[in-house]
Design a protein around this motif. Structure first.
Motif, PDB file in Angstrom:
ATOM      1  N   THR A   1      35.703 -42.695  41.879  1.00  0.00           N
ATOM      2  CA  THR A   1      36.332 -41.757  40.956  1.00  0.00           C
ATOM      3  C   THR A   1      36.388 -42.352  39.545  1.00  0.00           C
ATOM      4  O   THR A   1      36.915 -43.442  39.361  1.00  0.00           O
ATOM      5  CB  THR A   1      37.772 -41.443  41.419  1.00  0.00           C
TER       6      THR A   1
ATOM      7  N   ARG B   1      39.102 -39.748  34.285  1.00  0.00           N
ATOM      8  CA  ARG B   1      39.358 -38.365  34.682  1.00  0.00           C
ATOM      9  C   ARG B   1      40.830 -38.205  35.091  1.00  0.00           C
ATOM     10  O   ARG B   1      41.420 -37.139  34.947  1.00  0.00           O
ATOM     11  CB  ARG B   1      38.451 -37.977  35.847  1.00  0.00           C
ATOM     12  N   MET B   2      41.417 -39.275  35.627  1.00  0.00           N
ATOM     13  CA  MET B   2      42.799 -39.234  36.099  1.00  0.00           C
ATOM     14  C   MET B   2      43.772 -39.685  35.014  1.00  0.00           C
ATOM     15  O   MET B   2      44.962 -39.705  35.231  1.00  0.00           O
ATOM     16  CB  MET B   2      42.969 -40.147  37.320  1.00  0.00           C
TER      17      MET B   2
ATOM     18  N   THR C   1      50.138 -41.872  30.835  1.00  0.00           N
ATOM     19  CA  THR C   1      49.601 -42.720  31.884  1.00  0.00           C
ATOM     20  C   THR C   1      48.930 -43.917  31.223  1.00  0.00           C
ATOM     21  O   THR C   1      48.395 -43.802  30.114  1.00  0.00           O
ATOM     22  CB  THR C   1      48.539 -41.979  32.715  1.00  0.00           C
TER      23      THR C   1
END
Lengths: 181, 344
Positions: B232, B236-237, B242
């Motif tokens: 992943t 993208r996350m 964050t």
């Protein structure tokens, strides 16, 4: 080769010479005047020399019809060489002319110098986008100054093919800069 | 004049250019050119335009953008010659190889040492820089960022410490921050990048960013992946609030942590806020604000989680705090204070 006649001897023949002029001769005449005009002091002098060329042609027993351009060029070049030897006029006669002379460009024109810097990006991009073979051959020839025979032999191509690749690259560059301007 | 004629004129003009390149032209050739130029005004225009192309290609020889094409052409020539049955003298081939290597070196130099302006802060110093495009660069203490803007990109490099970037939107010029061998690419957003000895942290405040790393030399940079499935793309996350933590070292997988962004940017106001962060990371941050240098010599102590808010620059308060909270021992060695977990 007959000795060159001086202008006084040529002038009475003007009418006869003019009658000989075909459309082809007119075309040659313009080029000859331009050619001589760059080499002598005055325009009348260049016109006289052009007359001399036609005079020589008329007097030449080996003259062919129609005349090959190369034949006329040889006569004009020899006439200038003779004149140079006889009169010791300008030593620059034998000096090769730069392409700028033909285009009427000043080689130190500041616009030209600045233009080079402004368009580096476009030039580099256009070269990068050329087909691989064209890009490589053009880069070697134009930028690395490698002889076209050496390039041809190394890549197993004819010299003519190398020339064609360089031509294509130049055409692509000319086109992209035209669009930019 | 039709398109075909124009093409023919260009082709002949190019042939003339090459002829001039080969050496001086003689009088007969000069006449031939004169005749061709007189034949049609378009011929003169074609020669002028091809001459311009020829000249500009020569002027671009030293441009960094062309260096790759030159190196490629020289390499192709020396390789083609090796395979050619009537190859040239070996010394010429070696000379060409050396020339290609020099060009590659120039490429590498341009790539790794871009010229640009470098902004630095000393210990305990903070600095805000307004960049030419309206982007804002905030430098934490003991940090350095190199800024290089040109017509196509806005390339920044975090050399040390931490910096926050508030990026002015300009989709035609991507804004990239390189730290170590990782790159953060942004369009219009706010984020910070921080370099530690063992990791790099990207905190996103707003918008979105891509986080890339160099792959093998012949491949384009690729997205940093998350640990776990190892596939992943981490960016993208990466949502606002964050932090993405990427360990240094080849292709180590990254992890995400939620951050309190108000706290995380507290360093801009002169506060250091820690929330379960390893003592090693906290110490590196504290050191940016003080001439007193804190050191940890063993990995167990470095991994101890610390939490709390400290005034930047008040290192003694930080030392007292962690010593009291975690029962650490402190040893002074000149200007350096060494922290040790009990029993170490």
């Amino acid at each position: 080769m007959p000795r060159v006649m001086l202008s006084e001897g040529v002038k009475p023949l003007n009418k006869a010479v003019r009658q000989e002029l075909t459309e082809n001769d007119r075309r040659l005449r313009r080029a000859l005047v331009a050619f001589f005009a760059r080499r002598v002091q005055t325009l009348p002098e260049a016109e006289d020399l052009t007359q001399d060329v036609f005079f020589r042609i008329i007097r030449d027993p080996k003259r062919e019809a129609p005349m090959a351009d190369a034949y006329v060029f040889r006569i004009a070049a020899n006439l200038l060489r003779d004149k140079g030897r006889r009169e010791r006029v300008r030593t620059s006669y034998r000096e090769a002319r730069a392409i700028e002379d033909f285009l009427g460009i000043d080689p130190l024109d500041p616009h030209r110098v600045a233009e080079g810097r402004e368009n580096l990006d476009l030039v580099a991009r256009t070269i990068a986008e050329l087909p691989e073979k064209t890009r490589r051959i053009f880069t070697l020839y134009r930028i690395e100054h490698i002889d076209k025979r050496t390039i041809a032999e190394s890549f197993g191509l004819s010299v003519r093919m190398v020339e064609i690749h360089v031509q294509r690259a130049l055409e692509a560059l000319a086109t992209s800069m035209e669009a930019f301007r | 004049m039709s398109g075909g004629d124009l093409e023919a004129a260009r082709e002949q003009a190019a042939a003339w250019l090459m002829r001039f390149h080969e050496g001086p032209i003689d009088l007969e050739e000069e006449l031939e050119l004169e005749l061709w130029l007189e034949a049609h005004p378009a011929n003169r225009a074609a020669l002028a335009s091809v001459e311009r192309a020829w000249r500009m290609a020569g002027a671009a020889a030293e441009a960094p953008e062309l260096v790759a094409a030159r190196a490629d052409a020289l390499k192709a020539l020396s390789q083609a010659d090796r395979q050619s049955p009537r190859g040239w003298r070996p010394e010429l081939r070696h000379a060409l190889g050396a020339l290609a290597a020099c060009l590659l070196l120039i490429v590498a130099t341009f790539h790794f040492y871009p010229r640009g302006e470098t902004f630095r802060t000393g210990i305990g110093e903070r600095r805000v820089v307004m960049l030419d495009d309206g982007s804002r660069l905030s430098l934490d203490a003991a940090s350095a960022v190199e800024v290089r803007y040109d017509g196509e990109r806005r390339a920044l490099r975090l050399l040390a410490g931490r910096a926050r970037f508030e990026v002015a939107k300009d989709p035609r010029r991507p804004f990239t921050v390189t730290a170590g061998d990782r790159m953060v690419v942004a369009t219009g957003t706010a984020f910070s990048v921080e370099l530690f000895r063992a990791e790099m942290r990207v905190v996103l405040y707003q918008g979105s960013v891509s986080v890339l790393e160099d792959g093998p030399a012949d491949q384009a940079p690729r997205h940093v992946v998350l640990q776990g499935d190892g596939r992943t793309p981490a960016d993208r996350m990466l949502a606002p609030s964050t932090a993405l933590i990427v360990p240094t070292g080849a292709s180590a997988a990254a992890r995400l942590e939620t951050v309190d962004t108000a706290r995380s940017s507290a360093w801009e106001q002169g506060q250091l806020v820690f929330s379960d962060e390893p003592l090693g990371v906290a110490v590196e941050r504290v050191n940016r604000y003080s001439g007193v240098s804190l050191a940890i010599e063993d990995p167990v102590t470095a991994a101890l989680p610390v939490s709390g808010t400290f005034n930047a620059g008040d290192t003694e308060a930080f030392i007292d705090g962690v010593v009291t909270l975690y029962g650490l021992r402190k040893l002074r060695r000149g200007e350096t204070v060494i922290l040790r977990a009990p029993g170490r």
